[in-house]
Design an enzyme around this catalytic site. Structure first.
Site, PDB file in Angstrom:
ATOM      1  N   ASP A 169       0.828  -1.206   0.000  1.00 36.80           N
ATOM      2  CA  ASP A 169       0.000   0.000   0.000  1.00 36.80           C
ATOM      3  C   ASP A 169       0.861   1.254   0.000  1.00 36.80           C
ATOM      4  O   ASP A 169       2.079   1.198   0.231  1.00 36.80           O
ATOM      5  CB  ASP A 169      -0.946   0.021   1.215  1.00 36.80           C
ATOM      6  N   GLU A 183      -0.112  -1.045   5.652  1.00 32.81           N
ATOM      7  CA  GLU A 183       0.989  -0.690   6.561  1.00 32.81           C
ATOM      8  C   GLU A 183       0.936   0.785   6.937  1.00 32.81           C
ATOM      9  O   GLU A 183       1.393   1.179   8.003  1.00 32.81           O
ATOM     10  CB  GLU A 183       2.339  -1.012   5.906  1.00 32.81           C
ATOM     11  N   GLU A 184       0.380   1.606   6.033  1.00 29.61           N
ATOM     12  CA  GLU A 184       0.443   3.060   6.230  1.00 29.61           C
ATOM     13  C   GLU A 184      -0.703   3.595   7.085  1.00 29.61           C
ATOM     14  O   GLU A 184      -0.872   4.796   7.211  1.00 29.61           O
ATOM     15  CB  GLU A 184       0.433   3.776   4.860  1.00 29.61           C
TER      16      GLU A 184
HETATM   17 ZN   LIG Z   1       6.769   1.954   4.107  1.00 27.27          ZN
END
Ligand SMILES: [Zn+2]
Length: 359
Positions: free
Chosen positions: A74, A129-130
């Site tokens: 992502d 992940e973000e």
């Molecule tokens: Zn990253």
């Protein structure tokens, strides 16, 4: 109509550009996960599994060691920086070039071009992940299929400017509350001042000498700091409560339990009425003394640096897999409108990893 397939015979920089042109903002990774899954399924030397929009592919050659190569697919929201653009200086611009589609491209290139690695390989491509930690795909895999992440050593291909960053420090946040008794400030002796009661806590913090332990040759640097303080009722009232928010950043030679016990001990006789753990993420050992890691260091060269901030390598740490960050992106440009990566870094990273895994 946009292309929905990935051609793994493209070179690393071209594949990075292709991945950047395949938008996958957090929460919208399905199409990219589909494309990665189908591309990997064409490779007969890999077993491919999927959990949500997370794809895991493995070799099973019965090698003595297993290495995990992981990366998130992502990106942060696009800022008028897709499609990608390659300039005349060999710099590729666009959302995710640095964080971290260049790393994902390297993973895919190794998956496609190293059918008989000298160590068994596990490739992990994960989503979200973000965004908030509870959405993180690597965390979801760790919960649902911890066996998919098993290994002797892990490399997270997050941008590190092609330098090895070992392990990561843990972070613990606690609320230290002091209590008092309210009174009119004109007759302060009738009460007890909780803000004054925080003085021993602040004195202890000011005098605290953080450790700088050397672990696997890397010097970490701990820190115990007040990051916020709240207290007071009104300008004419002796306050009955005060809270000091303390953040402890600790080196990976302490377990989460030991870190918590240490903070308890530091403030043991400071008149703390209530001790509340607000947030806690453990540290991860660099694991550079492991044979797989030593061979990795020898192959990639350079000098490893300690990682002070918390990263997903810690998720591997909690599974007992030592991990490092090593990826082509430049972390200074992550999440920026002018995010970019030097094409030469992508090629360099891919070559170094290939020589480690084929030597
Ligand atoms: Zn990253």
């Amino acid at each position: 109509m946009p292309e929905t397939t990935l051609d793994l015979s493209l070179d690393g920089p071209a594949l990075t550009a292709r991945l950047v042109d395949f938008p996958s903002v957090s929460g919208q990774e399905k199409e990219l996960a589909d494309a990665i899954e189908s591309a990997l399924r064409t490779l007969p030397h890999l077993t491919v599994d999927r959990h949500g929009n997370n794809v895991v592919a493995r070799t099973d050659l019965g090698r003595a060691e297993r290495v995990v190569l992981a990366g998130h697919i992502d990106t942060v929201p696009i800022a008028d920086n897709v499609p990608s653009r390659l300039d005349e200086n060999g710099v590729l611009w666009g959302c995710g070039t640095s964080d971290m589609k260049s790393g994902v491209a390297v993973q895919l290139r190794i998956a496609a071009t190293v059918p008989e690695p000298n160590r068994d390989l596990t490739f992990v491509f994960y989503d979200n992940e973000e965004v908030a930690a509870h959405l993180n795909g690597l965390g979801h895999i760790a919960e649902a299929h911890p066996d998919w992440l098993a290994g002797d050593f892990a490399v997270l291909l997050e941008g590190s400017d092609a330098e090895v960053e070992g392990g990561c420090q843990g972070t613990l946040r606690v609320f230290l509350r002091t209590e008092g008794e309210r009174a009119h400030s004109a007759r302060g002796w009738m009460g007890s001042n909780a803000i004054h009661g925080a003085a021993p806590i602040l004195a202890r913090l000011a005098a605290y000498e953080p450790r700088r332990p050397v672990i696997d040759g890397l010097e970490y640097h701990e820190g115990l700091n007040a990051v916020r303080i709240e207290g007071g009722v009104a300008n004419n009232v002796i306050p009955d409560a005060c809270t000091v928010v303390v953040n402890f950043r600790y080196a990976p030679d302490r377990t989460a339990e030991e870190a918590l016990a240490h903070v308890h001990e530091v403030f043991a006789d400071c008149g703390v009425a209530e001790f509340v753990v607000d947030d806690h993420s453990g540290a991860a050992m660099p694991g550079l003394s492991h044979p797989a890691a030593q061979a990795f260091m020898a192959a990639v060269g350079g000098t490893a640096r300690p990682k002070f901030g918390w990263t997903d390598v810690s998720r591997f740490g909690s599974l007992g897999v030592p991990a490092v960050n090593y990826g082509p992106g430049d972390p200074l440009f992550a999440h920026k409108r002018d995010e970019h990566v030097a094409v030469e870094r992508i090629t360099h990273c891919e070559e170094r990893l290939r020589s480690w895994l084929t030597a």
